[in-house]
Motif scaffolding. Sequence first.
Motif, PDB file in Angstrom:
ATOM      1  N   GLY A 130       0.853  -1.192   0.000  1.00 48.11           N
ATOM      2  CA  GLY A 130       0.000   0.000   0.000  1.00 48.11           C
ATOM      3  C   GLY A 130       0.887   1.239   0.000  1.00 48.11           C
ATOM      4  N   VAL A 131       0.432   2.269  -0.697  1.00 47.00           N
ATOM      5  CA  VAL A 131       1.192   3.529  -0.758  1.00 47.00           C
ATOM      6  C   VAL A 131       0.286   4.649  -0.254  1.00 47.00           C
ATOM      7  N   ASP A 132       0.734   5.378   0.735  1.00 44.97           N
ATOM      8  CA  ASP A 132      -0.065   6.483   1.295  1.00 44.97           C
ATOM      9  C   ASP A 132       0.081   7.693   0.373  1.00 44.97           C
ATOM     10  N   TYR A 133      -0.492   7.579  -0.806  1.00 47.49           N
ATOM     11  CA  TYR A 133      -0.270   8.551  -1.874  1.00 47.49           C
ATOM     12  C   TYR A 133      -0.530   9.997  -1.421  1.00 47.49           C
ATOM     13  N   ASP A 139      -6.530   2.689   3.431  1.00 51.35           N
ATOM     14  CA  ASP A 139      -7.472   2.085   4.367  1.00 51.35           C
ATOM     15  C   ASP A 139      -6.776   0.871   4.988  1.00 51.35           C
ATOM     16  N   TRP A 140      -5.890   1.173   5.951  1.00 54.84           N
ATOM     17  CA  TRP A 140      -4.999   0.125   6.474  1.00 54.84           C
ATOM     18  C   TRP A 140      -5.730  -0.992   7.201  1.00 54.84           C
ATOM     19  N   LYS A 141      -6.837  -0.650   7.872  1.00 56.31           N
ATOM     20  CA  LYS A 141      -7.582  -1.686   8.607  1.00 56.31           C
ATOM     21  C   LYS A 141      -8.120  -2.722   7.599  1.00 56.31           C
ATOM     22  N   ALA A 142      -8.699  -2.205   6.499  1.00 54.07           N
ATOM     23  CA  ALA A 142      -9.246  -3.121   5.484  1.00 54.07           C
ATOM     24  C   ALA A 142      -8.126  -3.943   4.851  1.00 54.07           C
ATOM     25  N   LEU A 143      -6.986  -3.313   4.582  1.00 47.42           N
ATOM     26  CA  LEU A 143      -5.864  -4.049   3.963  1.00 47.42           C
ATOM     27  C   LEU A 143      -5.338  -5.124   4.916  1.00 47.42           C
ATOM     28  N   ARG A 144      -5.275  -4.768   6.212  1.00 48.70           N
ATOM     29  CA  ARG A 144      -4.784  -5.749   7.210  1.00 48.70           C
ATOM     30  C   ARG A 144      -5.731  -6.953   7.273  1.00 48.70           C
ATOM     31  N   ASP A 145      -7.043  -6.655   7.252  1.00 50.16           N
ATOM     32  CA  ASP A 145      -8.021  -7.756   7.317  1.00 50.16           C
ATOM     33  C   ASP A 145      -7.856  -8.700   6.127  1.00 50.16           C
ATOM     34  N   SER A 165      -1.656  10.970  10.218  1.00 48.15           N
ATOM     35  CA  SER A 165      -2.228  10.026  11.176  1.00 48.15           C
ATOM     36  C   SER A 165      -3.451   9.334  10.596  1.00 48.15           C
ATOM     37  N   TYR A 166      -3.701   8.168  11.152  1.00 45.87           N
ATOM     38  CA  TYR A 166      -4.815   7.316  10.719  1.00 45.87           C
ATOM     39  C   TYR A 166      -5.540   6.921  11.993  1.00 45.87           C
ATOM     40  N   ASN A 167      -6.833   7.172  12.051  1.00 51.48           N
ATOM     41  CA  ASN A 167      -7.587   6.972  13.299  1.00 51.48           C
ATOM     42  C   ASN A 167      -6.892   7.668  14.473  1.00 51.48           C
ATOM     43  N   ARG A 168      -6.481   8.878  14.232  1.00 48.26           N
ATOM     44  CA  ARG A 168      -5.824   9.741  15.235  1.00 48.26           C
ATOM     45  C   ARG A 168      -4.505   9.169  15.762  1.00 48.26           C
ATOM     46  N   ASP A 169      -3.900   8.291  15.017  1.00 49.06           N
ATOM     47  CA  ASP A 169      -2.680   7.640  15.476  1.00 49.06           C
ATOM     48  C   ASP A 169      -1.544   7.909  14.487  1.00 49.06           C
ATOM     49  N   LYS A 170      -0.507   8.618  14.957  1.00 58.21           N
ATOM     50  CA  LYS A 170       0.626   8.930  14.077  1.00 58.21           C
ATOM     51  C   LYS A 170       1.525   7.706  13.875  1.00 58.21           C
ATOM     52  N   GLN A 171       1.359   6.727  14.777  1.00 58.44           N
ATOM     53  CA  GLN A 171       2.231   5.542  14.708  1.00 58.44           C
ATOM     54  C   GLN A 171       1.510   4.370  14.040  1.00 58.44           C
ATOM     55  N   TYR A 172       0.564   4.708  13.147  1.00 56.21           N
ATOM     56  CA  TYR A 172      -0.286   3.672  12.537  1.00 56.21           C
ATOM     57  C   TYR A 172       0.480   2.720  11.625  1.00 56.21           C
ATOM     58  N   ARG A 297      -5.307  12.342   9.170  1.00 63.26           N
ATOM     59  CA  ARG A 297      -4.674  13.649   9.099  1.00 63.26           C
ATOM     60  C   ARG A 297      -3.715  13.576   7.928  1.00 63.26           C
ATOM     61  N   HIS A 298      -4.055  14.288   6.862  1.00 59.88           N
ATOM     62  CA  HIS A 298      -3.281  14.267   5.618  1.00 59.88           C
ATOM     63  C   HIS A 298      -1.938  14.965   5.866  1.00 59.88           C
ATOM     64  N   ALA A 299      -0.853  14.372   5.369  1.00 60.30           N
ATOM     65  CA  ALA A 299       0.468  14.987   5.600  1.00 60.30           C
ATOM     66  C   ALA A 299       0.924  15.846   4.419  1.00 60.30           C
ATOM     67  N   TYR A 300       0.137  15.842   3.329  1.00 59.12           N
ATOM     68  CA  TYR A 300       0.413  16.698   2.167  1.00 59.12           C
ATOM     69  C   TYR A 300       1.872  16.683   1.709  1.00 59.12           C
ATOM     70  N   HIS A 301       2.367  15.507   1.388  1.00 62.21           N
ATOM     71  CA  HIS A 301       3.633  15.475   0.641  1.00 62.21           C
ATOM     72  C   HIS A 301       3.388  16.203  -0.687  1.00 62.21           C
ATOM     73  N   LEU A 302       2.203  15.960  -1.260  1.00 63.45           N
ATOM     74  CA  LEU A 302       1.808  16.607  -2.514  1.00 63.45           C
ATOM     75  C   LEU A 302       0.465  17.284  -2.311  1.00 63.45           C
ATOM     76  N   TYR A 303       0.185  18.252  -3.187  1.00 58.32           N
ATOM     77  CA  TYR A 303      -1.177  18.779  -3.285  1.00 58.32           C
ATOM     78  C   TYR A 303      -1.647  18.426  -4.691  1.00 58.32           C
ATOM     79  N   PRO A 304      -2.271  17.235  -4.835  1.00 58.03           N
ATOM     80  CA  PRO A 304      -2.666  16.786  -6.182  1.00 58.03           C
ATOM     81  C   PRO A 304      -4.031  17.370  -6.557  1.00 58.03           C
TER      82      PRO A 304
END
Length: 391
Positions: A130-133, A139-145, A165-172, A297-304
């Motif tokens: 998965g790539v956090d584009y 959707d890491w939970k779905a991918l993990r399942d 962050s994903y589900n308010r978790d920066k260490q996701y 929480r989007h980290a905006y490496h890019l603004y596509p």
Amino acid sequence: MVNYGKQSLDQSDIDAVVEALKSDWITQGPVVEVFENSLCSYFGASRACAVANGTAALHLTALALGWQTRDVVVTTPVTFVATANCIVYTGATPDFVDIDPITYTIDPNRVEEKVKSLRLKGEQIKAIIGVDYAGHPCDWKALRDIADQYELQLVSDNCHALGASYNRDKQYAVKYADVVTQSYHPVKHITTGEGGAVLTNDSSIDEKVRLLRTHGIWKGSSESKNQKSILSQSWYYEMHELGYNYRITDFQCALGSSQLKKLDRFVGARRKIASLYDQMFAGVDFLTIPRSQRPIRHAYHLYPLQVDFEKAGINKSLVFGKMNAAGVNLQVHYIPVHLQPYYRREYGFKRGDYPVSETFYEREISLPMFPGVTDEVQKTVVSQIKESLCV
Ligand SMILES: Cc1ncc(COP(=O)(O)O)c(C=O)c1O
């Protein structure tokens, strides 16, 4: 000329590098481990191995996960070629799954369909990357399942999402994926010049990555791994695997540690820039600003930005030309990997295989996005785009 991305360095970064350069070790020294430990603390990983670049991190991940000729590994077409190339390096077969039209990340429903159809054909699917584009977590939970249900390995190419962050978790990232890879290229959130890392909570994967980072060599003999014999034979080493020189230097890691302290500030600055673009583009016809679907929480490496060039009756090259004349160098992220000549030739991919990714590519332009982007630059970019669209 303003580019879409650029490093943010200050005096404290320069001082950190100079200090490392004046020390006894400029490579293979203690500063590498200091950086690795800070990566572990920030990203919540038990292990981090810093390497030469993000591509090396992906390659070592693929090797450590044991991908082989009979395996198929799936990823998104909307990524840098390195994500897919690491599959090819091992002799495994790359395959793709289209993106979700809102988040632009791999679509988990289609991943499951792909896994089922590959299995029906008797193919051996081994892993998902998965790539956090752009900085939007998958959707890491779905991918993990899915990974758990079908016994697949799950890799997170996290190069775009440092500080997200994903589900308010920066260490996701390490919580969901078996292995996480990062890049510290100057356009990324933090930089070491060139650089990257492999993060994991699995010590056996970390040990393999470390061994392969340095030629597959370890100091001392395999039979007598006790400390006494290593000390008495400090010159002795053995090569156990075919590895590489994918090391990173101490002065790069000094820069990395210094930059990591500022990551939250950098992400905050990027989010402020994104929010100004959002405001200035609000309600403009033919445009779609980046969106999200989950509590992220989007980290905006890019603004596509998505521009419906067809409906607007304008041409992408024309917008690029106008912007260039105004001193702004736009980019496109990405030409879908399956449409690259190499992937077409070697694997037979063709236009039409991944329609959501292809439409996304046709409409995508990456606007300047880094902490040094001024309001003035943003206003120029927005007014040029509006002018091109005649709105
Ligand atoms: C998603 C993604 N993966 C991997 C890489 C490769 O990283 P590097 O350039 O550090 O080798 C990049 C870099 O652009 C990237 O954007």
